[in-house]
Structure formats: structure tokens, C-alpha cells
Enzyme design. Sequence first.
Site, PDB file in Angstrom:
ATOM      1  N   THR A 186      75.656 -33.842   0.078  1.00 14.03           N
ATOM      2  CA  THR A 186      75.014 -33.185  -1.073  1.00 14.03           C
ATOM      3  C   THR A 186      76.116 -32.786  -2.050  1.00 14.03           C
ATOM      4  O   THR A 186      77.263 -32.584  -1.657  1.00 14.03           O
ATOM      5  CB  THR A 186      74.249 -31.921  -0.648  1.00 14.03           C
ATOM      6  OG1 THR A 186      75.196 -31.010  -0.114  1.00 14.03           O
ATOM      7  CG2 THR A 186      73.187 -32.220   0.377  1.00 14.03           C
ATOM      8  N   GLU A 331      68.505 -34.208   1.494  1.00 14.20           N
ATOM      9  CA  GLU A 331      68.070 -33.921   2.864  1.00 14.20           C
ATOM     10  C   GLU A 331      66.738 -34.586   3.196  1.00 14.20           C
ATOM     11  O   GLU A 331      66.295 -34.546   4.335  1.00 14.20           O
ATOM     12  CB  GLU A 331      67.920 -32.398   3.050  1.00 14.20           C
ATOM     13  CG  GLU A 331      69.236 -31.632   3.098  1.00 14.20           C
ATOM     14  CD  GLU A 331      69.773 -31.251   1.723  1.00 14.20           C
ATOM     15  OE1 GLU A 331      69.360 -31.885   0.722  1.00 14.20           O
ATOM     16  OE2 GLU A 331      70.592 -30.325   1.645  1.00 14.20           O
ATOM     17  N   LYS A 440      65.763 -13.263 -13.293  1.00 20.07           N
ATOM     18  CA  LYS A 440      65.037 -12.088 -12.782  1.00 20.07           C
ATOM     19  C   LYS A 440      64.999 -11.027 -13.862  1.00 20.07           C
ATOM     20  O   LYS A 440      66.007 -10.416 -14.183  1.00 20.07           O
ATOM     21  CB  LYS A 440      65.732 -11.543 -11.534  1.00 20.07           C
ATOM     22  CG  LYS A 440      65.800 -12.546 -10.409  1.00 20.07           C
ATOM     23  CD  LYS A 440      66.458 -11.946  -9.174  1.00 20.07           C
ATOM     24  CE  LYS A 440      66.857 -13.037  -8.206  1.00 20.07           C
ATOM     25  NZ  LYS A 440      68.096 -13.741  -8.590  1.00 20.07           N
ATOM     26  N   TRP A 445      60.004 -12.879 -12.064  1.00 22.65           N
ATOM     27  CA  TRP A 445      60.763 -14.103 -12.256  1.00 22.65           C
ATOM     28  C   TRP A 445      60.280 -14.851 -13.476  1.00 22.65           C
ATOM     29  O   TRP A 445      59.075 -15.009 -13.685  1.00 22.65           O
ATOM     30  CB  TRP A 445      60.617 -15.027 -11.044  1.00 22.65           C
ATOM     31  CG  TRP A 445      61.345 -14.534  -9.836  1.00 22.65           C
ATOM     32  CD1 TRP A 445      62.175 -13.458  -9.759  1.00 22.65           C
ATOM     33  CD2 TRP A 445      61.292 -15.104  -8.531  1.00 22.65           C
ATOM     34  NE1 TRP A 445      62.652 -13.319  -8.483  1.00 22.65           N
ATOM     35  CE2 TRP A 445      62.130 -14.311  -7.712  1.00 22.65           C
ATOM     36  CE3 TRP A 445      60.635 -16.208  -7.977  1.00 22.65           C
ATOM     37  CZ2 TRP A 445      62.323 -14.587  -6.362  1.00 22.65           C
ATOM     38  CZ3 TRP A 445      60.824 -16.476  -6.641  1.00 22.65           C
ATOM     39  CH2 TRP A 445      61.664 -15.678  -5.835  1.00 22.65           C
TER      40      TRP A 445
HETATM   41  P1  ADP Z   1      72.295 -32.262  -4.776  1.00 19.08           P
HETATM   42  O1  ADP Z   1      73.089 -33.363  -4.181  1.00 19.08           O
HETATM   43  O2  ADP Z   1      72.717 -31.790  -6.124  1.00 19.08           O
HETATM   44  O3  ADP Z   1      71.832 -31.192  -3.840  1.00 19.08           O
HETATM   45  P2  ADP Z   1      69.807 -33.566  -4.646  1.00 19.08           P
HETATM   46  O4  ADP Z   1      69.734 -34.883  -5.286  1.00 19.08           O
HETATM   47  O5  ADP Z   1      69.681 -33.453  -3.210  1.00 19.08           O
HETATM   48  O6  ADP Z   1      71.062 -33.020  -5.195  1.00 19.08           O
HETATM   49  O7  ADP Z   1      68.880 -32.557  -5.403  1.00 19.08           O
HETATM   50  C1  ADP Z   1      67.800 -31.926  -4.858  1.00 19.08           C
HETATM   51  C2  ADP Z   1      67.282 -30.883  -5.801  1.00 19.08           C
HETATM   52  O8  ADP Z   1      67.065 -31.405  -7.106  1.00 19.08           O
HETATM   53  C3  ADP Z   1      65.933 -30.352  -5.409  1.00 19.08           C
HETATM   54  O9  ADP Z   1      66.026 -29.396  -4.385  1.00 19.08           O
HETATM   55  C4  ADP Z   1      65.434 -29.778  -6.729  1.00 19.08           C
HETATM   56  O10 ADP Z   1      65.987 -28.513  -6.995  1.00 19.08           O
HETATM   57  C5  ADP Z   1      65.978 -30.749  -7.736  1.00 19.08           C
HETATM   58  N1  ADP Z   1      64.944 -31.703  -8.102  1.00 19.08           N
HETATM   59  C6  ADP Z   1      64.774 -32.955  -7.671  1.00 19.08           C
HETATM   60  N2  ADP Z   1      63.725 -33.535  -8.264  1.00 19.08           N
HETATM   61  C7  ADP Z   1      63.188 -32.616  -9.107  1.00 19.08           C
HETATM   62  C8  ADP Z   1      62.070 -32.591 -10.006  1.00 19.08           C
HETATM   63  N3  ADP Z   1      61.300 -33.641 -10.192  1.00 19.08           N
HETATM   64  N4  ADP Z   1      61.832 -31.446 -10.685  1.00 19.08           N
HETATM   65  C9  ADP Z   1      62.606 -30.355 -10.524  1.00 19.08           C
HETATM   66  N5  ADP Z   1      63.664 -30.326  -9.709  1.00 19.08           N
HETATM   67  C10 ADP Z   1      63.960 -31.439  -9.003  1.00 19.08           C
END
Ligand code: ADP
Length: 549
Positions: A186, A331, A440, A445
Site C-alpha cells: 500500500t 487489501e 471535524k 463531521w
Molecule cells: P493506497 O495504496 O493509497 O492505500 P489504495 O489504492 O489501496 O491506495 O486506496 C484505497 C482507498 O482509496 C480506499 O480505502 C478509499 O479511501 C479510496 N478510494 C478508492 N476508490 C474510491 C472511490 N471510488 N471513492 C472514494 N474513495 C475511493
Amino acid sequence: MLGQMMNDPLLISSQIEFAAKFHSSAEVVTRTVEGPIHRSTWGEVARRSRRLANALQRMGIKPGDRVATLAWNTQRHLEVYFAVSSLGAVLHTINPRLPPEQLRYVVDHAEDVGLFFDTTFLKLAQFLALQSSPLRHYVALTDAPHLPADSGIQDLRDYESLIAPEAETFDWPALDENTASSLCYTSGTAGFPKGVLYSHRTTVLHSFAICMPDALAICAADVTLPVVPMFHVNAWGVPYAAAMTGSKLVLPGPGLDPVNLTELIETEGVTSLLGVPTVWMALLAHARAQSKRFSTVNKVVIGGSACPPNMIQAWEKEHGARVLHAWGMTEMSPVGTTGVLLPKHEQLDEAARLALKSKQGRPIFGVDLRVMDDDGAIVSHDGKTSGHLQVRGLWVAGSYYKREHDDTHLPDGWFDTGDIASIDADGYVQITDRSKDVIKSGGEWISSIDLENAAMSHPAVQHAAAIGVPHPKWQERPLLVVVKAPGKDIERAELQAFLEGRLVKWWLPDAIEFVEALPLGATGKVLKRELRTRFADYALPDAKSPGNA
Ligand code: ADP
């Protein structure tokens, strides 16, 4: 009593062999790192993957060894995908945009023994070669004439010379389907990256799932162009699903700019695009400036961060394409939800339909979701109450690589995504924020995604990000940071007035700042952390705060 069906394991080798047998003439087209377009077929990709498997064995790569790549979306990278995993070794795709110390960390942590890299990333490979890492084999994904001279990397070889002498037959091992197949870290916005170790089983199940019509609907009739990189979450699983279905694959290599993408879409007749919103922002602006209409594109899968409603409208109205808003994470292999509509939604008016399509969609079979409040109670699916989005499922990580004892999962086995969301009665998920990004204000929120979407629905706004800025009375108040659309102008007061009609009063930003560009991370997402640091001492026009009234 057990069933009496055949019990063949779910293996990635079966995907590439199926492509070789039943889709051998389906095309794989690459914009190469060297420049020209290269045309090939799934049959050829399979033959070359087998050659590579022979070469890997000759190099001494054993089952379980981690083999890294630093590479764009290209045919050669695709072959490394299939050969390494099918051999029983583990493909570790590295994001070349990681800062150097994280790059070194992931190579050391994964204990990679080999590195296949595009010549674009020669400097990164040289940097890694200087470190005391376990890396033993370096292969440049190019041919002999393009092999960098005097690279300083010992025994550097070029890919074409490596595979040329090898046989194009290979007996793939009959692996246990739970064997590790690939590893992706990640992006690690806080602390060091964490490794997600996929298996053959989860990869094949995820491939089946994303081909479903209500998922990404990848199929033989499609010409698929994944702009989403093969160096992050396996390009959302597209390489595997495309092999399984025989979809023509168009790989953009290093050419992710609007000019190159436009050329590929038009010359190859691309029907299906996949990528993050920031890529489409640039492409749509370019198409508008050139008065271009992408007549072949009928589906655009958008995820990775929230897709603003005006982007859905732009694809629909300006290009006649259907947008599929998807949500997921590293994940989760990564797909969790997709924004398809139900028959009853045909009656919705335009605004309601757009609002629904702007949500992150419903879970696909194989993924289960729930929302938990701060007190540990499960929130009902009322489409209003938001809380911590948690998941479990057939392709969700059970733990992180070599961090098995970290407390990342809840006691009942669910995984907390770190996203704040609500779920409605039909199962549509709406992400309001990353938990670390929520604003916040006075104990309530404010959804930064809603605020940003409202701002981006103004035609003079290209991109926007909302962050919380410390406030003496309300704890935090929103600051909206805006990038103007090319050739467009807008004053603060005009934008503020525009937002007033679209947001509840206490959600309105206390201040608006215009910037040239927003800081983007390794996967094209806005780096809110960096924005918060930049505006840490920002003085809000305090007296004018609308407050939570
Ligand atoms: P990183 O490697 O930065 O963790 P990921 O590709 O695993 O990236 O990103 C996952 C996160 O990206 C999600 O938990 C969410 O916060 C955000 N995300 C993914 N798709 C969307 C979406 N369609 N709308 C809003 N947030 C998104």
C-alpha cells in the site's frame, strides 16, 4: 458427504493457457518505452511467458522467491506477470513513484531476488543496486540495442536476449491454489508501506468477479485500455481478466498524457477505459480543447478516489460513454463495489440518477460490507448514518506480509478499511471520507468529498480539495483549495455563492484558496496530508465563520 466434481486448483497459469488456446489471435497492443506501437496477440504473450519461465528457472528463481518489477503497462510486463506467478514465484510490483527510502524498504522487506525494470527507471534500479539488498538479478525490459551502456549494474541483461534462446514450451507446476502469486505494498500515507500478498486462488476468483456484467464487465467484445498501472494493485486485476476473456488489451506504456491516450483510443478503437479521476480530468480537458469526441468508448471505470458528478456527466454527454464508479483498495485485490443501477432506477430524474451514480456502488458477490459506529454498533442501511466501513470476502487480505501479528483485523475477522461511509437499503455505499481526512467541526463531521464534488460541479473548477484547518471555537473548519479549469476564471465570492445553493450552511468552506495544482501521491490521489502541512498556519477569517448553526 463430499461433492464428486473435479477439483482443479484455481491457478494463474490456467488463465494464460486458456488465452493461448482459445483467444490466441486476440490482440495485445503496446505503446513501447522505446517509442513505437508494438502489436502482438495473446498467443504470442503466452509463448513468450513460457520462454521467460524457462529463463527464470535457468537463473535459479525458485518457487516462493520474490521477483520485483518497476515497469509501465507493457506487453513485457504482462509476460513477467504470468511467468513469475505461474512458476510459483511471487511477482512484487513496485510503484516507481514511491520515495527512495520507501522503495528501498519494500525491496528489503520483500527480500526480492530479481528486478525487471523499464529503462525509464534505470536510475531507481541503479539506486537499488547500490544498496545492500538481496537483489541478485537485474533485467532491463528492452532489447539489446536499447540496453543502457555503462549502467554500473553488474550483469545487467536485456529481456529480449534473455528469453530468445529459450523454448516456448513449459510445463507449469500444479501448485496449491493458495500459493502466493503477487505482492503489492500500500502507498503508506502514514508510516512504511504494508505488503498485501495475493494468492492464485484469490486472484482467479477476483478475475471471475470483475468480468461479471454488474462488475467491470470485461469481455471478448471489449477493447480494454487500463490506464490504471500494473505497478499498483495489479492494474485492478485487468491483465488476468483480459487473458481469461480474450479482451483485446491496449497498454499505454509510459504514455499516460492526454495526447498519447487520445491517439491510442482512436487508432485502436478502445471501448473500455479504467483509471483514477485525475487521469480523466486531463484527458477530458484535452478532448474539450480539441473538440474531440471519443466515439468508440462506451464504458469508463473510475475509482481510486471519488469520481465527481461533473466527470460522469462529461463522459456521458460529451462522449456518449457510460461511467462505472468503483471503490476498492489494495487489501481487496482491489474491487469491492461498482456503481451499476437497478431497473427501478430507470424512473429517476436526471439529478437523482446522477446522485446515485456518484455513490461508490454496491458490493459484488464475494465481498461483504458493514458500517460500524464509534461505539462498535453496526449501523443500519439507511443511506444516511455514516461510520467505519468494514469488509470481508473471498479476495480480502487476511493479514499483511510479515506483519501477521499486527492487530489489523477486528476480533471477529472483519477488516476496517479506514473509510467513513453510509450504506443505503439497496446496498449502495457512499464514501464520505478517509477517516483521517474528515473535517471535524463542532463535534460534527463535514464530508470533504461532498464539498469537493460541489465545487467541481462549477465549470470553472478543474480540481478541488477540502481540508480541515484548526479553529479556536469549532475545532476545525473547512478550507477549500481549488485549481481553476484551463482558460477559465472565477472569483472567491462567485464560487462561495455557487456553493451556498448546494451545501448546508455549516458545511460551507470558511475560506477558498486558488493554487496551480494539487499535490498528488504515487497513485494519483490528492495528498491531503501535504495540503494540511502547507496550510497548517492558515488564518481563517474567524469572525465570519458560519458555525454549526
Ligand atoms: P493506497 O495504496 O493509497 O492505500 P489504495 O489504492 O489501496 O491506495 O486506496 C484505497 C482507498 O482509496 C480506499 O480505502 C478509499 O479511501 C479510496 N478510494 C478508492 N476508490 C474510491 C472511490 N471510488 N471513492 C472514494 N474513495 C475511493
